[in-house]
Design an enzyme around this catalytic site. Structure first.
Site, PDB file in Angstrom:
ATOM      1  N   HIS A  84       0.813  -1.216   0.000  1.00 38.25           N
ATOM      2  CA  HIS A  84       0.000   0.000   0.000  1.00 38.25           C
ATOM      3  C   HIS A  84       0.850   1.272   0.000  1.00 38.25           C
ATOM      4  CE1 HIS A  84      -3.788   1.856  -0.062  1.00 38.25           C
ATOM      5  NE2 HIS A  84      -4.432   1.064   0.771  1.00 38.25           N
ATOM      6  N   ASP A 133      -2.095   1.999  -4.862  1.00 36.25           N
ATOM      7  CA  ASP A 133      -3.379   2.399  -4.277  1.00 36.25           C
ATOM      8  C   ASP A 133      -4.437   1.337  -4.561  1.00 36.25           C
ATOM      9  OD1 ASP A 133      -2.284   4.778  -3.378  1.00 36.25           O
ATOM     10  OD2 ASP A 133      -2.781   5.837  -5.234  1.00 36.25           O
TER      11      ASP A 133
END
Length: 461
Positions: A433, A437
């Site tokens: 992450h 995204d």
């Protein structure tokens, strides 16, 4: 007589130490020149150490699982000649490569799952945890003794008696007799707590304590002794790399359902015309779809150097194929997967799978992948949350294919509802992450889904 100190040579790759994963000599053994002494494991390879001299082993550096620094004494050999220093001994040839980073696969050709390389079977090295012999285990407290009787006599009551003690058959109700008959229990061996009649409680006690003479009722598991297994070699590397991946990478996983009815039909058609070429599994077709999709999502085909703060987006697809072997999990890499067709991919998958199982992967066939594919094949379950093969930023996990009824779209069904049989598969993707995204991961999977559900597009420029 002189003593020769064999020091651990520089194996390369900038390492500072290596782990002992197998000894092939004992103190007191006589060795000949070029005889194998030990197997040492680095982050990427298991390397055979061979004796440069003949003589008798008088000292060893440590036990299996210990770390030895480069340049430190590994073995001391008593020779007939003058003493020598092993500092100039050339580094040994790396024959058995291994890397372990991620969880794995299991399929008939390349066994999907993540981790890395293996050592040859039969050497005691690689990553198979070794069960310590009894003399190496720390002393353990003796388990409490089994009660000698099914019913423990009270301090002020008479001891329990069995039919054998009484010298005649004991009494029991028809229900108890029927239960004993079903269990294969001889009622004459069952001790009675009160009176001369066997009750269900007496039978329960007989079963609980195993009859006192080795009796083992059906469908009841036997207790086993505990065993201690050292985490060494490849299993230690897997543990370290898995911990590092989860410690440094904030994972998130996205799962989507994909229909593979048309893809499976295409695969059957291609296999019917394959001739001498290898049989296609689903994996080569999935890899083609991945390679067609990744150029539009370069953030997924990347490696993240978190220490330098640099993300490298790769223009080529070096695809890691997680595989399960007897020694542990391994991730051979298909180089330039984007330039191979389905038949070439199937051939390379089969070759790498065979090399992984035999412990013959070369250093250039491990590591430096840009994205990993991991599958449990028919064991794939509903969904998986695979661990990223650090420093990559994404790992993809196809799950098992199931057949289910689905509703036909209204424009196809005409009047009323219609149902058809479909082959469905969930596809999981875990991403870093810090780099990827959620929207990017979901968009990538949806684009991949479009190609898989309309597989003719895989072969259209």
């Amino acid at each position: 007589m002189a003593r020769f100190t064999f020091k651990l040579p520089d194996i390369g790759e900038g390492i500072s130490e290596a782990e002992i994963v197998a000894w092939h000599v004992q103190v007191g053994d006589r060795v000949e020149e070029d005889q194998q002494l030990a197997d040492m494991m680095t982050d990427k390879a298991t390397v055979e150490m061979e004796s440069p001299v003949a003589g008798v082993v008088v000292e060893r550096a440590g036990e299996v699982g210990d770390q030895v620094s480069i340049g430190a004494p590994l073995v001391v050999i008593e020779t007939d000649g003058e003493g020598a220093d092993a500092a100039d001994v050339p580094p040994p040839v790396q024959e058995d490569t291994l890397e372990a980073e991620n969880p794995g696969v299991e399929e008939s050709q390349i066994l999907p799952g993540t981790g890395r390389g293996t050592a040859p079977a039969g050497r005691g090295g690689g990553g198979t945890p070794r069960t310590l012999p009894a003399e190496e285990l720390p002393p353990a407290a003796a388990p409490p003794a089994e009660p000698p009787l099914h019913h423990q006599p009270s301090a002020d009551g008479p001891p329990p008696r069995s039919g054998e003690d009484l010298g005649r058959p004991v009494l029991a109700s028809p229900a108890v007799r029927a239960r004993a008959r079903d269990l294969g229990v001889d009622l004459a061996r069952v001790r009675v707590a009160e009176g001369d009649r066997i009750r269900h409680a007496d039978l329960d006690a007989f079963l609980r304590y195993g009859g006192g003479d080795g009796y083992h009722p059906p469908h009841v598991s036997r207790a086993r002794d505990d065993e201690q297994v050292r985490v060494i070699g490849m299993r230690r590397r897997i543990a370290e790399n898995m911990a590092a991946a989860k410690r440094h990478i904030p994972h998130f996983t996205y799962v989507e359902e994909i229909e593979v009815t048309a893809l499976e039909a295409l695969r059957a058609q291609l296999n019917a015309r394959r001739g001498e070429r290898p049989k296609l599994t689903l994996l080569p077709l999935l890899i083609v779809a991945l390679c067609r999709t990744l150029p539009d999502f370069p953030m997924l085909n990347a490696r993240y150097d978190d220490e330098a703060g640099v993300v490298t987006r790769h223009g080529r697809v070096h695809l890691g194929m997680a595989a399960q072997t007897d020694a542990g999990l391994t991730v051979p890499v298909i180089r330039d997967a984007q330039d191979r067709n389905v038949w070439q991919l199937a051939t390379e998958i089969a070759r790498l799978a065979a090399a992984a199982r035999a412990g013959k992967l070369r250093p250039d066939e491990l590591g430096n992948g840009t994205i990993t594919l991991t599958s449990l094949g028919p064991l794939g379950g509903i969904a998986t949350t695979p661990v990223i093969n650090r420093p990559e930023v994404a790992i993809i996990g196809p799950n098992k294919i199931v057949e289910r009824p689905v509703f036909v779209a209204p424009e196809e069904a005409g009047r009323g509802d219609a149902i058809r049989r479909a082959k469905l598969m969930n596809l999981s993707i875990s991403c870093d992450h810090r780099v990827v995204d959620g929207h990017d991961a979901a968009s990538f999977v949806q684009a991949l889904k479009g190609l898989i559900e309309a597989p003719a597009l895989l072969f259209v420029d």
